[in-house]
Design an enzyme around this catalytic site. Structure first.
Site, PDB file in Angstrom:
ATOM      1  N   ASP A 217       0.512   3.743   2.271  1.00 33.33           N
ATOM      2  CA  ASP A 217       0.368   4.362   3.586  1.00 33.33           C
ATOM      3  C   ASP A 217      -0.599   5.555   3.503  1.00 33.33           C
ATOM      4  OD1 ASP A 217       1.101   3.993   6.321  1.00 33.33           O
ATOM      5  OD2 ASP A 217       2.237   5.829   6.226  1.00 33.33           O
TER       6      ASP A 217
ATOM      7  N   ASP B  37       0.845  -1.208   0.000  1.00 32.69           N
ATOM      8  CA  ASP B  37       0.000   0.000   0.000  1.00 32.69           C
ATOM      9  C   ASP B  37       0.870   1.244   0.000  1.00 32.69           C
ATOM     10  OD1 ASP B  37       0.232  -1.220   2.967  1.00 32.69           O
ATOM     11  OD2 ASP B  37       0.466   0.939   3.032  1.00 32.69           O
TER      12      ASP B  37
END
Ligand SMILES: CSC[C@H]1O[C@H](OP(=O)(O)O)[C@H](O)[C@@H]1O
Ligand SMILES: Nc1ncnc2[nH]cnc12
Length: 288
Positions: free
Chosen positions: A211, A209
């Site tokens: 973040d 991902d």
């Protein structure tokens, strides 16, 4: 010179193991308490391997409650020579995209209150940690992940937060400003303890991902991490299989094998016998 015995610590999405041959599950006790799980020991292409799921079976243990000391102690007791950590991470850089691998070379510790040393009162030790990751193992790991078909960044700075919540946007941006490239919750104190146990350590981080630093996008949520890990777990296992093929036949000694040389501050007559007893595996080479 000796034979390799690779300890693999499997992180989020990798509790099921790495498909070892001649696999045997063994419950190993540690004087530092209960490890996350029993270990699975076996071989891959003739190389001895021992697997330990960091968060335990079924991912029941959060990052703050992992008994990192027991885990490393148990791997040392099993005769592991080197540790590969498989870890899910968030990316703090546009170019480190979800699905990519990062072979971390530097690390920043923002964890709080975790037991971070095997040593202490009655046996004080100070070890060097300027280069927390073993360059030899990390380079082999980067090549293996590439051979397995992954997109690999051979270097990157990892920051460990306490969690279990993900970071705020302000924190995420601050960590970028500090020079961190990827973010997780488990690299510390694991890497400190591996060094104290004289075990070279490398991390194959899998980006799941971005973040929370990208203004236009929602911050990371756990289901995103799990979905990316599910899609990439096979690639991580393939990287470990490639690593075994790339290992030189004979393991040349590493300076990390002797990390405790010169590290003890406590005079011999001031050492705590009870603590020394618990250090039989971790510091057995020097205290025997
Ligand atoms: C499931 S999201 C957060 C969780 O994932 C990472 O675990 P690991 O390093 O064991 O793969 C991260 O550090 C958190 O523990
Ligand atoms: N964004 C993130 N922050 C902390 N740990 C993570 N593990 C996977 N993604 C993460």
């Amino acid at each position: 010179m000796s034979a390799w015995h690779i300890g693999v610590i499997g992180g989020s999405g990798l509790a099921e193991g790495i498909g070892l041959e001649n696999a045997q599950e063994i419950a190993v006790e540690s004087p530092f308490g209960a490890p996350s799980s029993s270990v699975t020991t076996g071989t891959l292409d003739g190389v001895r391997m021992t697997f330990l799921p960091r968060h335990g079976p079924g991912h029941a243990i959060p990052p703050s409650d992992v008994n990192y000391r027991a885990n490393i102690d148990v791997l040392k007791r099993c005769g592991v020579t080197d540790i590969v950590s498989l870890s899910a991470v968030g990316s703090l850089r546009e170019e480190y995209a979800p699905g990519h691998f990062v072979c971390v070379d530097q690390m920043i510790d923002r964890t709080e209150g975790r037991a971070r040393s095997f040593f202490g009162s009655g046996m004080v030790a100070h070890l060097a940690l300027a280069d927390p990751v073993c360059p030899r193992l990390s380079e082999l790991l980067a090549l293996s992940a590439h051979h397995a078909g992954g997109t690999v960044h051979p270097k990157g700075t990892y920051i460990a937060i306490e969690g279990p919540q993900f970071s705020t946007r302000a924190e995420s941006r601050m960590y970028r400003g500090w020079g961190a490239d990827v973010i997780g919750m488990t690299g510390f104190p694991e890497v400190r303890l591996a060094r104290e146990a004289e075990l070279p350590y490398a991390m194959l981080a899998m980006v799941t991902d971005y973040d929370a630093w990208r203004d236009e996008e929602a911050g990371v949520e756990a289901h995103e991490v799990f979905a990316t890990m599910k899609a990439n777990a096979a690639l991580a296992r393939a990287a470990v299989r490639e690593l075994v093929r790339l290992l030189p036949e004979v393991r040349e000694a590493s300076p990390i094998d002797r990390a405790l040389d010169g590290a003890f501050a406590t005079a011999v007559d001031r050492r705590d016998p009870a603590l020394l007893g618990r250090l039989d595996a971790v510091a057995g080479r020097v205290l025997r």
